[in-house]
Design a protein around this motif. Structure first.
Motif, mmCIF file in Angstrom:
data_model
loop_
_atom_site.group_PDB
_atom_site.id
_atom_site.type_symbol
_atom_site.label_atom_id
_atom_site.label_comp_id
_atom_site.label_asym_id
_atom_site.label_seq_id
_atom_site.Cartn_x
_atom_site.Cartn_y
_atom_site.Cartn_z
ATOM 1 N N ASN A 1 0.888 -1.033 -0.065
ATOM 2 C CA ASN A 1 -0.516 0.098 0.112
ATOM 3 C C ASN A 1 1.169 1.010 0.173
ATOM 4 O O ASN A 1 0.644 2.077 0.000
ATOM 5 N N ILE A 2 2.187 1.241 -0.448
ATOM 6 C CA ILE A 2 3.246 2.328 -0.581
ATOM 7 C C ILE A 2 2.603 3.573 -1.054
ATOM 8 O O ILE A 2 2.984 4.569 -0.824
ATOM 9 N N GLU A 3 1.861 2.744 -2.245
ATOM 10 C CA GLU A 3 1.467 4.319 -2.707
ATOM 11 C C GLU A 3 0.381 5.258 -2.258
ATOM 12 O O GLU A 3 0.133 6.347 -2.566
ATOM 13 N N GLN A 4 -0.764 4.979 -1.117
ATOM 14 C CA GLN A 4 -0.621 5.651 -0.357
ATOM 15 C C GLN A 4 -0.215 6.926 -0.050
ATOM 16 O O GLN A 4 -1.154 7.469 0.530
ATOM 17 N N PHE A 5 0.515 5.834 0.778
ATOM 18 C CA PHE A 5 1.397 7.209 1.667
ATOM 19 C C PHE A 5 2.291 7.757 0.833
ATOM 20 O O PHE A 5 2.824 8.952 1.418
ATOM 21 N N PHE A 6 2.837 7.636 -0.591
ATOM 22 C CA PHE A 6 3.195 8.272 -1.029
ATOM 23 C C PHE A 6 3.419 9.510 -2.744
ATOM 24 O O PHE A 6 2.827 8.349 -3.149
ATOM 25 N N ASP A 7 3.255 9.952 -2.802
ATOM 26 C CA ASP A 7 2.792 10.178 -3.880
ATOM 27 C C ASP A 7 4.423 10.946 -4.467
ATOM 28 O O ASP A 7 4.308 11.783 -4.890
ATOM 29 N N TRP A 8 4.214 9.701 -5.174
ATOM 30 C CA TRP A 8 6.011 9.965 -5.700
ATOM 31 C C TRP A 8 5.996 9.392 -7.084
ATOM 32 O O TRP A 8 5.957 8.394 -7.446
ATOM 33 N N LYS A 9 5.931 10.222 -8.179
ATOM 34 C CA LYS A 9 6.473 9.947 -9.680
ATOM 35 C C LYS A 9 7.236 10.534 -9.887
ATOM 36 O O LYS A 9 7.955 12.243 -9.948
ATOM 37 N N PRO A 10 8.512 10.358 -10.166
ATOM 38 C CA PRO A 10 9.947 10.273 -10.448
ATOM 39 C C PRO A 10 9.592 11.157 -12.171
ATOM 40 O O PRO A 10 9.388 10.438 -12.801
ATOM 41 N N ASP A 11 10.300 12.166 -12.028
ATOM 42 C CA ASP A 11 10.594 13.353 -13.484
ATOM 43 C C ASP A 11 11.828 13.473 -13.693
ATOM 44 O O ASP A 11 11.672 13.569 -14.922
ATOM 45 N N HIS A 12 12.819 12.957 -13.129
ATOM 46 C CA HIS A 12 14.097 12.683 -13.737
ATOM 47 C C HIS A 12 14.154 11.192 -14.623
ATOM 48 O O HIS A 12 13.872 10.013 -14.660
ATOM 49 N N PRO A 13 15.352 11.644 -15.369
ATOM 50 C CA PRO A 13 15.236 11.866 -16.801
ATOM 51 C C PRO A 13 16.226 9.733 -16.444
ATOM 52 O O PRO A 13 15.746 8.898 -17.077
ATOM 53 N N MET A 14 16.311 9.657 -15.289
ATOM 54 C CA MET A 14 16.968 9.021 -15.224
ATOM 55 C C MET A 14 16.243 7.609 -15.037
ATOM 56 O O MET A 14 15.817 6.011 -15.163
ATOM 57 N N PHE A 15 14.319 7.686 -14.744
ATOM 58 C CA PHE A 15 13.900 6.669 -13.959
ATOM 59 C C PHE A 15 13.157 6.951 -15.681
ATOM 60 O O PHE A 15 12.453 5.768 -15.499
#
Lengths: 534, 480
Positions: free
Chosen positions: B61-75
């Motif tokens: 359920n980690i996506e509930q706790f973090f709004d983590w959308k990496p936009d760095h080109p390495m991802f």
């Protein structure tokens, strides 16, 4: 009745030279060009009661073992005391000062005494193993320029022993250029810098896709703006200021420095090493890998900002700045790492230009860490970086000049640093009066000084083909620092602890020097004289 | 003979194995008895939670706790080289890239770009060279020598150099030092800096702008229907630009004479021989500056050549010719429209090919036409300026004189370490003994003079530096 001397001379078997009768107090740290020839010897063996027993019987009656006046051995302070640490440090300082080359001095601190069995080394060489691993016996704390934790400014002040004068640069120091002349240069330079800012979105670069959008502003724009600014000043007044031409320019270089700092409160390392416990001394290694974009160096140093004698810490300033903390570096996020102590002031040893005048740093952590901070916190982080970058560079360059953290500077060294991300600029002027920081602060009369400005904005934003809010003040400050000339000549010896100060790399000057791996002529004739091919 | 092993040397022997063994024993122990819950906790009624289960549910359920959308080109995942790729075209093309080596050298480049080659410096450079002597600083040689030493010895970078394959059966160690690309970059930057410093005081140079990594893309339709499309993708490491076009190097009559010249033939080979066939390319013409940019006219481009394999001089020349041509072709299409054939006004540019920061060749290119389909008509022009080596052989009465073309060599190191892969500063790990770079053997001031000459194009030269330099206005502080 033998006519000779009456008192037996104190002789150590392993030390055939004459021991001076000076006590420890008289053999203090030497200063300037004064050089001692006799070093008091003490082999650390306290268990020999009567040293006369060490003399062979056959030599017992020789006259050199007798003196008219008694000579007493030097008084060694009792161990596990502060005095004994001082004693050992002074002995080491004299030993290092007597070393004629920088390489020897660096090797002394980097590798210490030969702890490794030479036979083992020989075997390892045969087996092609990496023996450098065995020498990595030190664990200095690795200090970064940009702080990783909040509220780190007192710590950085402590490890560099720096007093900060905030919100201003020394006005008298930069009064060498008149206001009208400065305005002239600014007028010439302005349009080129604006073009560089505008060119950011205007040309397509191959490498641009690899850099994230946030860092693109910092890295690419900062580099373009710095390049354009330096270039524009070179074009405008390069001929009038000859030191611009004489300077070497480092690009994308790195910096590293090692020193010892006393006055720490408690540490696991100190628990183990009992001698250093008294002074609270820790080893620190500053490493800056990829933030230094440009570094300018000259053969001669910058003139001093203040006379050294006036840079003395006063109780009032210390109280105003708050207590200097001696907390462990781990609290601020720095850990001990196994490494060999090394010193790099932006170049390897051998370059004749050894005095850094100006360095332009582009901290990569700027976006990552400063984005969420308010102005005061941002200032503090940048101030830490400016202090550390300046002091670290000076320590490293002082090592190349022959000064170590045991052999104190004989004259103050001044350098200038700029922290920038292309839009915000922070200027610093640093004067190092002391690098012998292993002593407790009570025994060290001098203080290092750092003048800092607040971060100033070069421009506000770009709209279409217009730069809005362009600030000439940044150009003025930059030009003042960049055009500040070093001294033309010196009366004092800049490298008092090195014997051979000439650095030559041009083969014509080495015509007599044999090259080690060079093949010799088979017919035994001398080699052909050098002919330039031009 | 005793084999020297790590056991004899007292090193750590199989530490991973021992660690795993201990850990396995520990785990087995735990499995037998299981974790013991202290009875005092049970008495107090403390809830016991299995940490492993809790951890797993958290991870789910980690996506509930973090709004983590990496936009760095390495991802961001790189698109595969297939039809899904945004740059994919169904019709393949032949592309000229940075590392494309034209085997047939200059002749192939001539056919690709429809160019006539003149193996000499353009006449303007000869005039400028006479004026340049007045500009040279008295300490210029010393400065350049230091730049050379910085690029091969004093710079503290630790780039990973490519492995040297010495001979079969021996794995060469990794070396760290100054890579060729970095040495090349340092040399060019510093020579440019000194050049611009020599011209300081001239108000016209303030209009010039320096750009790094200027990428140019040019597309050519196939001449015959069964031919390939051709794309030139050229990256100039430095581009010096001005606010006005450079004057043409050839007079109008001389340019018209090129229609009588014939291009060489490499039959049965085709000019697109070494260009790589690919479906991923940009089918358009792009010039590094936008249209409203006022300072985007090219003056001089500096092209780096850092290839690890060996190129002949002709192949390096070809590289420079194609780069110069592509830069001007993109500019011409920008100025005169996409379908321009014969240019209403010739365009010109200067080019410096910096080969490993050591060998330099200089070019002047004039673009007269973009009509690539037909081999006839007016052609483009290039002047190639190289050094010459004269060798006398045979008897003294009737010597045989051989003149060989070679690039301008900036320096030669006294020590035998040549920078093919890079410049290694010190021994790394258990390396074999190597020669250290200590001394400079010879240095050629002609390169710096060429830089000054090329920079003087389009300038009115009035000032000189060789006279007594101006004293600093205030006597500077002396005491340290």
């Amino acid at each position: 009745m033998r006519p000779g001397p009456l008192f037996r001379r104190v002789v150590n078997r392993s030390c055939p030279t004459v021991i001076s009768n000076r006590t420890f107090q008289s053999s203090s740290l030497r200063s300037g060009n004064q050089r001692t020839t006799v070093t008091p010897y003490y082999d650390g063996n306290d268990f020999v009661r009567d040293r006369s027993q060490l003399i062979p019987r056959s030599l017992y009656h020789q006259p050199e073992h007798w003196t008219d006046e008694p000579e007493y051995p030097e008084i060694v302070p009792p161990r596990k005391t502060r005095a004994f640490v001082n004693y050992e440090r002074h002995k080491e300082a004299e030993k290092v000062a007597a070393m004629p080359t920088v390489k020897e001095k660096m090797a002394h601190f980097a590798f210490g005494p030969p702890l490794v069995n030479p036979l083992k080394v020989y075997i390892a060489r045969q087996a092609k193993l990496d023996i450098r691993r065995w020498y990595q016996i030190f664990q200095p704390y690795e200090i970064e320029g940009f702080p990783v934790k909040y509220d780190a400014l007192p710590f950085y002040k402590h490890i560099t022993r720096t007093a900060v004068v905030a919100d201003q640069l020394p006005a008298d120091y930069y009064a060498y250029i008149e206001e009208a002349e400065l305005n002239d240069i600014v007028d010439k330079v302005r349009q080129t810098v604006i073009n560089a800012i505008l060119a950011e979105g205007r040309y397509y670069s191959k490498n641009l896709d690899q850099i994230p959008v946030e860092e693109r502003v910092v890295v690419v724009q900062a580099q373009n703006v710095i390049d354009a600014l330096v270039r524009a000043v070179n074009l405008a007044v390069g001929k009038d200021f000859p030191h611009l031409r004489e300077m070497q320019q480092d690009t994308d270089t790195r910096c590293a420095a090692f020193w010892k700092r006393g006055g720490f409160l408690h540490d696991a390392q100190l628990k183990r090493r009992i001698y250093d416990k008294a002074s609270g001394e820790l080893m620190l290694q500053y490493i800056e890998e990829d933030n230094i974009f440009r570094n300018f160096r000259h053969e001669l140093p910058l003139p001093e900002v203040l006379p050294r004698e006036s840079c003395v810490p006063s109780a009032a300033t210390e109280q105003a700045e708050g207590r200097q903390v001696g907390y462990n570096p781990t609290i601020y996020g720095f850990r001990p790492e196994k490494s060999i102590p090394h010193w790099i002031p932006g170049h390897w040893f051998g370059d004749p230009c050894e005095f850094s005048t100006l360095s332009l740093d582009v901290p990569k952590a700027w976006t990552r860490q400063l984005s969420g901070q308010d102005e005061a916190q941002a200032f503090e982080s940048l101030a830490c970086n400016a202090i550390m970058a300046s002091f670290g560079r000076i320590v490293a360059q002082a090592m190349y000049l022959g000064f170590t953290f045991l052999n104190e500077l004989s004259y103050p060294i001044v350098t200038q640093s700029i922290m920038t991300n292309g839009r915000d600029w922070m200027f610093a002027t640093y004067q190092a009066n002391t690098i012998a920081l292993w002593k407790p602060d009570e025994e060290n009369p001098f203080n290092n000084m750092c003048w800092l400005t607040q971060p100033v904005k070069l421009f506000d934003r770009v709209e279409g083909s217009e730069v809005i809010g362009f600030n000439d003040e940044v150009l003025r400050l930059f030009i003042k620092q960049y055009l500040k000339a070093p001294v033309t000549s010196t009366n004092s010896n800049l490298r008092p602890y090195i014997e051979k100060t000439e650095r030559s790399y041009w083969k014509n000057e080495h015509s007599q020097t044999p090259f080690y791996h060079r093949p010799t002529r088979r017919d035994g004739k001398p080699r052909q004289p050098f002919k330039p091919e031009i | 003979m005793v084999h020297i092993t790590r056991v004899l040397l007292g090193g750590a022997i199989r530490p991973k194995y021992h660690f795993r063994r201990k850990w396995r024993l520990y785990v087995e122990k735990q499995k037998l008895g299981g974790p013991v819950i202290p009875p005092s906790l049970l008495e107090k009624g403390v809830p016991i939670v299995n940490a492993a289960v809790e951890q797993k549910s958290l991870e789910k359920n980690i996506e509930q706790f973090f709004d983590w959308k990496p936009d760095h080109p390495m991802f961001i995942e790189e698109p595969k080289d297939g039809p899904e790729h945004p740059r994919y075209k169904e019709i393949p093309c032949r592309m000229f890239k940075e590392d494309t080596k034209l085997f047939e050298g200059v002749e192939q480049a001539q056919l690709l770009t429809k160019t006539v080659v003149i193996s000499d410096a353009p006449p303007q450079w000869g005039l400028q060279e006479q004026l340049v002597d007045a500009l040279r600083f008295p300490d210029e040689d010393e400065r350049v020598r230091r730049y050379v030493m910085q690029s091969v010895r004093w710079h503290p970078s630790e780039d990973k150099l490519p492995r040297r394959s010495l001979y079969y059966g021996y794995v060469a160690p990794w070396y760290y030092g100054i890579s060729i690309a970095r040495a090349n970059d340092l040399i060019c930057q510093n020579l440019l800096r000194l050049t611009e410093m020599s011209y300081s005081g001239n108000s016209q140079i303030l209009k010039r702008h320096l750009v790094k990594d200027a990428l140019v893309n040019v597309d050519y339709e196939p001449a015959q229907p069964d031919d390939f499309r051709i794309v030139l993708s050229c990256n100039s490491n430095f581009m010096l630009t001005t606010t006005e076009l450079l004057p043409p190097f050839a007079a109008k009559g001389q340019a018209q004479l090129t229609s009588q010249a014939e291009l060489p033939s490499i039959y049965p080979l085709k000019p697109a021989l070494n260009l790589e066939e690919t479906n991923l390319y940009d089918w358009d013409t792009s010039y590094p500056f936008t249209e409203d940019c006022t300072f985007g006219f090219p003056h001089t481009i500096i092209v780096h050549h850092n290839a690890p394999d060996e190129w002949t001089l002709a192949q390096k020349k070809a590289k420079a010719i194609v780069h110069s041509h592509a830069t001007l072709a993109a500019l011409a299409r920008r100025m005169f429209g996409k379908d321009v054939k014969e240019l209403p006004q010739p365009l010109s540019v200067q080019c410096i090919l910096a080969d490993r920061g050591k060998h330099f060749t200089f070019y002047a290119y004039q673009l007269n036409t973009l009509d690539m389909a037909s081999p006839d008509g007016i052609k483009n022009l290039v002047w190639v300026d190289t050094d010459h080596q004269t060798v006398k052989t045979g008897p003294e009465d009737d010597p045989e004189i051989v003149i060989t073309e070679k690039p301008y060599r900036l320096f030669q190191l006294a020590d035998q370490m040549e920078g093919l892969m890079g410049y290694q500063m010190y021994k790394e790990k258990n390396s074999r003994p190597r020669y250290k770079i200590r001394l400079l053997d010879s240095y050629n001031p002609a390169v710096m003079k060429k830089f000054l000459t090329l920079y003087a194009t389009q300038l009115n030269m009035t000032h000189s530096n060789s006279a007594q330099l101006k004293e600093p206005r205030e006597p500077r502080a002396v005491a340290v």
